[in-house]
Design a protein around this motif. Structure first.
Motif, PDB file in Angstrom:
ATOM      1  N   ARG A   1      44.853  51.225  47.287  1.00  0.00           N
ATOM      2  CA  ARG A   1      44.070  52.452  47.116  1.00  0.00           C
ATOM      3  C   ARG A   1      42.749  52.349  47.888  1.00  0.00           C
ATOM      4  NH1 ARG A   1      45.347  55.535  42.228  1.00  0.00           N
ATOM      5  NH2 ARG A   1      47.096  54.589  41.137  1.00  0.00           N
ATOM      6  N   TYR A   2      42.076  51.197  47.756  1.00  0.00           N
ATOM      7  CA  TYR A   2      40.786  51.025  48.431  1.00  0.00           C
ATOM      8  C   TYR A   2      40.958  51.090  49.949  1.00  0.00           C
ATOM      9  CZ  TYR A   2      36.242  49.384  49.844  1.00  0.00           C
ATOM     10  OH  TYR A   2      35.009  49.301  50.442  1.00  0.00           O
ATOM     11  N   ILE A   3      41.969  50.449  50.467  1.00  0.00           N
ATOM     12  CA  ILE A   3      42.219  50.479  51.913  1.00  0.00           C
ATOM     13  C   ILE A   3      42.446  51.923  52.366  1.00  0.00           C
ATOM     14  CG2 ILE A   3      43.841  49.806  53.733  1.00  0.00           C
ATOM     15  CD1 ILE A   3      44.330  47.214  51.978  1.00  0.00           C
ATOM     16  N   GLY A   4      43.308  52.638  51.661  1.00  0.00           N
ATOM     17  CA  GLY A   4      43.589  54.025  52.018  1.00  0.00           C
ATOM     18  C   GLY A   4      42.372  54.917  51.918  1.00  0.00           C
ATOM     19  N   GLU A   5      41.631  54.782  50.830  1.00  0.00           N
ATOM     20  CA  GLU A   5      40.432  55.610  50.663  1.00  0.00           C
ATOM     21  C   GLU A   5      39.378  55.292  51.727  1.00  0.00           C
ATOM     22  OE1 GLU A   5      39.488  58.261  48.313  1.00  0.00           O
ATOM     23  OE2 GLU A   5      41.673  58.269  48.479  1.00  0.00           O
ATOM     24  N   THR A   6      39.306  54.033  52.146  1.00  0.00           N
ATOM     25  CA  THR A   6      38.364  53.674  53.212  1.00  0.00           C
ATOM     26  C   THR A   6      38.741  54.392  54.505  1.00  0.00           C
ATOM     27  OG1 THR A   6      37.892  51.533  52.209  1.00  0.00           O
ATOM     28  CG2 THR A   6      37.408  51.758  54.561  1.00  0.00           C
ATOM     29  N   LEU A   7      40.014  54.406  54.838  1.00  0.00           N
ATOM     30  CA  LEU A   7      40.452  55.102  56.054  1.00  0.00           C
ATOM     31  C   LEU A   7      40.237  56.610  55.936  1.00  0.00           C
ATOM     32  CD1 LEU A   7      43.687  53.053  56.790  1.00  0.00           C
ATOM     33  CD2 LEU A   7      41.498  52.936  58.016  1.00  0.00           C
ATOM     34  N   ILE A   8      40.549  57.187  54.794  1.00  0.00           N
ATOM     35  CA  ILE A   8      40.363  58.631  54.605  1.00  0.00           C
ATOM     36  C   ILE A   8      38.892  59.005  54.662  1.00  0.00           C
ATOM     37  CG2 ILE A   8      40.526  60.496  52.898  1.00  0.00           C
ATOM     38  CD1 ILE A   8      43.267  59.274  52.085  1.00  0.00           C
ATOM     39  N   ARG A   9      38.031  58.233  54.015  1.00  0.00           N
ATOM     40  CA  ARG A   9      36.601  58.560  53.998  1.00  0.00           C
ATOM     41  C   ARG A   9      35.964  58.418  55.378  1.00  0.00           C
ATOM     42  NH1 ARG A   9      34.339  57.428  48.212  1.00  0.00           N
ATOM     43  NH2 ARG A   9      36.287  57.596  47.054  1.00  0.00           N
ATOM     44  N   ASN A  10      36.520  57.549  56.197  1.00  0.00           N
ATOM     45  CA  ASN A  10      35.958  57.368  57.533  1.00  0.00           C
ATOM     46  C   ASN A  10      36.579  58.271  58.583  1.00  0.00           C
ATOM     47  OD1 ASN A  10      33.926  54.959  57.786  1.00  0.00           O
ATOM     48  ND2 ASN A  10      35.389  54.423  56.196  1.00  0.00           N
TER      49      ASN A  10
END
Length: 194
Positions: free
Chosen positions: A90-99
């Motif tokens: 989840r953290y990896i995905g959210e990092t990519l989405i937020r950036n």
């Protein structure tokens, strides 16, 4: 909701959920649990000094932690690691989405790539899906120490190529709920435990 990724069941409608916040069922529940699951990762499972800011640097640090946790690829899928794996994905995905923008998706069609596994498509013009769960397995197998930052950098290059400019990333402060709360230092935590 169980503490595992939704690949272990089908959506209640049995169809393809290829949109953000799509339909009902396990994917919807998985999305709704996003922020509490990430807060739990920050508060209980990562070191206090972890830079929980959805940055490239945080992915580099997370990869170090994941390599220490998973000695080999098959250990990633061990039952005792499901909760941690889900939260890290989840953290990896959210990092990519937020950036780089984008959205989470989920397919129940068995012929679809990443069927039964949450994945994301970034707003980088490629429509290439990324499954963070599989990124963790890949980094545990390859053990280069820079798998996550390579994905980050490649997505950044593709975003600039597609949009002609860099994207201003969302910050951790832009997220709802407990993610806006700073981590407690040891003295504060001891005080609250009284």
């Amino acid at each position: 909701m169980t503490n595992s990724t939704p690949g272990q069941g089908q959506a209640s409608d049995g169809g393809c959920q290829d949109a953000p916040l799509a339909g009902h069922g396990v994917f919807q529940e998985w999305l709704e649990a996003m922020h509490p699951r990430l807060a739990g990762l920050a508060d209980f499972l990562l070191p206090r000094d972890f830079p929980f800011d959805y940055s490239r640097g945080s992915l580099a640090r997370l990869e170090e932690i994941l390599l220490d946790t998973f000695a080999e690829r098959r250990s990633v899928y061990a039952v005792n690691h499901r909760d941690f794996l889900d939260r890290c994905a989840r953290y990896i995905g959210e990092t990519l989405i937020r950036n780089f923008g984008g959205e989470w998706r989920y397919h129940t069609d068995r012929d679809a790539i990443f069927a039964g596994v949450p994945h994301l498509v970034n707003d980088d013009g490629t429509d290439v899906p990324v499954a963070p769960l599989y990124l963790v397995a890949s980094l545990a197998s390859r053990r280069t120490g820079h798998e996550l930052t390579s994905v980050f950098d490649g997505t950044a290059q593709q975003y600039v190529s597609h949009h002609g400019k860099q994207r201003v990333p969302a910050t951790a402060a832009a997220s709802p709920g407990q993610l806006n709360e700073p981590k407690l230092n040891d003295a504060e935590a001891l005080f609250l435990e009284r």
